[in-house]
Design a protein around this motif. Structure first.
Motif, PDB file in Angstrom:
ATOM      1  N   GLN A  82       0.805  -1.217   0.000  1.00 38.04           N
ATOM      2  CA  GLN A  82       0.000   0.000   0.000  1.00 38.04           C
ATOM      3  C   GLN A  82       0.843   1.274   0.000  1.00 38.04           C
ATOM      4  O   GLN A  82       0.301   2.368  -0.192  1.00 38.04           O
ATOM      5  CB  GLN A  82      -0.962  -0.017   1.181  1.00 38.04           C
ATOM      6  CG  GLN A  82      -2.005  -1.128   1.065  1.00 38.04           C
ATOM      7  CD  GLN A  82      -3.150  -0.991   2.036  1.00 38.04           C
ATOM      8  OE1 GLN A  82      -3.848   0.017   2.055  1.00 38.04           O
ATOM      9  NE2 GLN A  82      -3.367  -2.013   2.853  1.00 38.04           N
ATOM     10  N   ALA A  83       2.148   1.163   0.163  1.00 34.97           N
ATOM     11  CA  ALA A  83       3.011   2.333   0.014  1.00 34.97           C
ATOM     12  C   ALA A  83       3.078   2.785  -1.439  1.00 34.97           C
ATOM     13  O   ALA A  83       3.371   3.961  -1.707  1.00 34.97           O
ATOM     14  CB  ALA A  83       4.421   2.022   0.532  1.00 34.97           C
ATOM     15  N   VAL A  84       2.788   1.859  -2.373  1.00 32.63           N
ATOM     16  CA  VAL A  84       2.879   2.207  -3.800  1.00 32.63           C
ATOM     17  C   VAL A  84       1.605   1.879  -4.573  1.00 32.63           C
ATOM     18  O   VAL A  84       1.531   2.116  -5.775  1.00 32.63           O
ATOM     19  CB  VAL A  84       4.086   1.509  -4.464  1.00 32.63           C
ATOM     20  CG1 VAL A  84       5.390   1.984  -3.835  1.00 32.63           C
ATOM     21  CG2 VAL A  84       3.983  -0.014  -4.392  1.00 32.63           C
ATOM     22  N   VAL A  85       0.611   1.332  -3.905  1.00 34.22           N
ATOM     23  CA  VAL A  85      -0.661   0.967  -4.539  1.00 34.22           C
ATOM     24  C   VAL A  85      -1.802   1.549  -3.713  1.00 34.22           C
ATOM     25  O   VAL A  85      -1.964   1.206  -2.535  1.00 34.22           O
ATOM     26  CB  VAL A  85      -0.825  -0.564  -4.647  1.00 34.22           C
ATOM     27  CG1 VAL A  85      -2.215  -0.921  -5.171  1.00 34.22           C
ATOM     28  CG2 VAL A  85       0.246  -1.166  -5.546  1.00 34.22           C
ATOM     29  N   SER A  86      -2.581   2.434  -4.320  1.00 40.12           N
ATOM     30  CA  SER A  86      -3.724   3.035  -3.630  1.00 40.12           C
ATOM     31  C   SER A  86      -4.910   2.078  -3.663  1.00 40.12           C
ATOM     32  O   SER A  86      -5.364   1.676  -4.742  1.00 40.12           O
ATOM     33  CB  SER A  86      -4.105   4.356  -4.299  1.00 40.12           C
ATOM     34  OG  SER A  86      -5.335   4.836  -3.809  1.00 40.12           O
ATOM     35  N   GLU A  87      -5.400   1.720  -2.484  1.00 37.29           N
ATOM     36  CA  GLU A  87      -6.497   0.749  -2.408  1.00 37.29           C
ATOM     37  C   GLU A  87      -7.739   1.233  -3.143  1.00 37.29           C
ATOM     38  O   GLU A  87      -8.378   0.475  -3.878  1.00 37.29           O
ATOM     39  CB  GLU A  87      -6.846   0.460  -0.947  1.00 37.29           C
ATOM     40  CG  GLU A  87      -7.965  -0.554  -0.782  1.00 37.29           C
ATOM     41  CD  GLU A  87      -8.186  -0.971   0.649  1.00 37.29           C
ATOM     42  OE1 GLU A  87      -8.873  -1.990   0.870  1.00 37.29           O
ATOM     43  OE2 GLU A  87      -7.673  -0.283   1.549  1.00 37.29           O
ATOM     44  N   CYS A  88      -8.096   2.503  -2.994  1.00 41.42           N
ATOM     45  CA  CYS A  88      -9.342   2.995  -3.578  1.00 41.42           C
ATOM     46  C   CYS A  88      -9.261   3.118  -5.094  1.00 41.42           C
ATOM     47  O   CYS A  88     -10.302   3.223  -5.765  1.00 41.42           O
ATOM     48  CB  CYS A  88      -9.726   4.337  -2.960  1.00 41.42           C
ATOM     49  SG  CYS A  88      -8.547   5.653  -3.250  1.00 41.42           S
ATOM     50  N   ALA A  89      -8.050   3.099  -5.663  1.00 41.57           N
ATOM     51  CA  ALA A  89      -7.908   3.264  -7.118  1.00 41.57           C
ATOM     52  C   ALA A  89      -7.703   1.947  -7.848  1.00 41.57           C
ATOM     53  O   ALA A  89      -7.585   1.933  -9.071  1.00 41.57           O
ATOM     54  CB  ALA A  89      -6.750   4.217  -7.422  1.00 41.57           C
TER      55      ALA A  89
END
Length: 431
Positions: A55-62
Motif C-alpha cells: 500500500q506504500a505504492v498501490v492506492s487501495e481505492c484506485a
C-alpha cells in the motif's frame, strides 16, 4: 556509446534466461503476483535499492478489477508453496502487489523511472511439441495462467537493469526508480500507482514492451498509437418466473443484456478519430423454461483520445440503462479497468534516439510509431508525469515471436532481453 555497458549486458544473457524461465513457470494474474513481487523485492533489497511495496505504492481505492478475497487468499497460499519470499508477503497480502525500487546516487540530477509489468493472463498454455516452453521444461505450472504477453521478460529486464545500475552506479546521477507494476492486463493497475504518488517526483519516465508485432532488432523509441479505454461489467438483475406458466410475472435480465449487446454495437463512431466498442462476454440464465433473473455483460470502449473514449463510455451507459428499463430490470455498472491515451514527450524521444544510435544489435531505430496497438495502462503513468512537468515515452523492443500476444503458443526471442537491459542503461546514464 558506452561499450562497457554493452558488454556487461551481453554477459548477463544466461542469468536473464534462467530468471525469465523461472517467472514463466510460475505465472500469476493481476493483483495476485505474490511470488513474482516478493522475488523482485528481495533482489532489489539485496542490490541495495530502497524498496517500497504494497500500500506504500498501490492506492487501495484506485484499484480496479480486484479478485475476491478467497481467490486472493488461495493465490497467496499457492505462492508460499512455490517459493515466495515470506518476509515481503505481509505487505503484499490482499493484492497490493506493486514494488518500487529506488537507487539514490546522492549526486544532483533528474529522477528517472523505468516501468515493468508483472502479471500473466488467464490462458491455458500449449503442450504442443513445437512449443519451446513445453520442449525445454519451463511450461506454466499454474494451470489456467500463462505469461502470454512477455511480462515475464519485462520483469526480468527490470531486474537485469537493477544489477547494472548498481554495477555502474558511480557513473549515474540523480535518482533511478524501477517501477514493477501489477495488473497491467485489463488496464487495472497503473492508476492505483498514480494515485499512490509513485511518479509525482519523476522527471523522465520510460515504459517498455517486447514484441508487439515488431521484429528482433527493431526498436521504437515512442509508441503513440495506444487508445484510451474503459472496461465495464454490467450486472442486470430481474425476476425469475416459469416461462410457460407465468411469463408475465418475470423480468427478463437475459433479454435486457441481449438488447444492450446489440445496442452497444450500434453506437455511432466518432468523427474526430477511431472509436471502438466490444461486448466480449454475456452470461445469463439457468434453464430453458426459466425467465432469467440475472445476467452479466462484459464490454470495453476505446478511443483515439480521452474525449472520444469518454463519448463511447457515456453512450454505453445510456444504452445499458435503456435496455434495462425496456425489460423492467435494474442494472449496476462497474468500472473494471481504464487507461488514457498519451503521446510521448518529443524532447525525451529525441534523447532516447540519441542514446541508442549505433547501439549494437539495433538494426532499425524508429523515433515515433503511431500504429494502433490496443491500449496500455502505462499511459496513465505517462500522463501524470507530464502533468507534473516531466517527460515520458513508451518504447517497444521488437522481438521475433512464436505466436501472437495472448496466444497459447506465445514465446519470444530471449536474446532481446540483454539488448533491452543495455539500451535502457544507456538512457539512464544520459544526463
Amino acid at each position: 556509446m558506452n561499450a562497457n555497458i554493452v558488454d556487461a549486458a551481453k554477459a548477463m544473457s544466461p542469468q536473464l534466461k534462467v530468471l525469465r524461465r523461472d517467472f514463466h513457470r510460475y505465472p500469476e494474474q493481476g493483483w495476485m503476483e505474490f511470488r513474482t513481487a516478493s522475488l523482485v523485492a528481495e533482489r532489489l533489497s539485496q542490490l541495495g535499492f530502497s524498496v517500497q511495496l504494497g500500500q506504500a505504492v498501490v492506492s487501495e481505492c484506485a484499484r480496479m478489477g480486484v479478485p475476491d478475497a478467497q481467490t486472493l487468499d488461495e493465490a497467496l497460499a499457492r505462492a508460499r508453496t512455490q517459493g515466495a519470499i515470506e518476509r515481503w508477503l505481509p505487505a503484499l497480502e490482499g493484492g497490493f502487489t506493486g514494488v518500487v525500487g529506488t537507487l539514490d546516487t546522492q549526486r544532483p540530477g533528474p529522477t528517472q523511472a523505468f516501468r515493468f509489468d508483472l502479471d500473466a493472463l488467464p490462458i491455458v498454455e500449449s503442450t504442443e511439441d513445437h512449443h519451446r516452453p513445453y520442449q525445454e521444461g519451463f511450461l506454466s505450472l499454474n494451470h489456467g495462467s500463462m505469461h502470454a504477453c512477455g511480462h515475464d521478460g519485462h520483469a526480468t529486464i527490470g531486474l537485469g537493469m537493477a544489477e547494472l545500475l548498481c554495477q555502474f552506479s558511480s557513473q549515474l546521477c540523480g535518482k533511478i526508480k524501477l517501477i514493477f507494476q501489477p495488473a497491467e492486463e485489463g488496464v487495472r493497475g497503473a492508476q492505483s500507482m498514480v494515485e499512490a504518488g509513485v511518479v509525482d517526483d519523476v522527471d523522465r519516465l520510460v515504459a517498455t514492451h517486447l514484441g508487439l508485432g515488431h521484429a528482433s532488432g527493431r526498436v521504437i523509441c515512442a509508441a503513440d498509437g495506444f487508445l484510451a479505454t474503459t472496461k465495464l461489467d454490467a450486472h442486470f438483475s430481474g425476476k425469475a418466473a416459469h416461462a410457460g406458466g407465468q411469463p408475465e410475472v418475470g423480468q427478463n435480465a437475459l433479454l435486457a443484456a441481449a438488447q444492450a449487446a446489440l445496442g452497444l454495437h450500434a453506437i455511432a463512431p466518432h468523427s474526430q478519430g477511431p472509436a471502438r466498442i466490444n461486448v466480449g462476454q454475456l452470461h445469463a440464465g439457468s434453464g430453458r423454461n426459466i425467465i432469467a433473473d440475472s445476467a452479466l455483460l462484459r464490454l470495453e470502449t476505446r478511443g483515439a483520445t480521452a474525449d472520444i473514449n469518454s463519448y463511447m463510455e457515456s453512450r454505453a451507459f445510456e444504452v445499458l440503462k435503456g435496455a434495462a428499463a425496456m425489460q423492467g430490470v435494474s442494472v449496476s455498472i462497474q468500472r473494471m479497468g481504464a487507461a488514457s491515451a498519451c503521446a510521448a514527450s518529443p524532447a525525451l524521444v529525441e534523447k532516447v534516439v540519441s542514446c541508442l544510435t549505433d547501439y549494437p544489435g539495433i538494426n532499425q531505430l524508429v523515433g515515433h510509431d503511431v500504429t494502433p496497438a490496443g491500449s496500455e495502462d502505462a499511459t496513465s503513468l505517462m500522463e501524470r508525469v507530464i502533468a507534473c512537468g516531466g517527460q515520458a515515452t513508451y518504447m517497444i523492443f521488437g522481438a521475433d515471436l512464436a505466436a501472437g500476444h495472448h496466444h497459447h503458443c506465445f514465446d519470444f526471442d530471449e536474446s532481446i532481453m540483454p539488448l533491452a537491459v543495455g539500451a535502457l542503461m544507456q538512457i539512464a546514464l544520459s544526463p
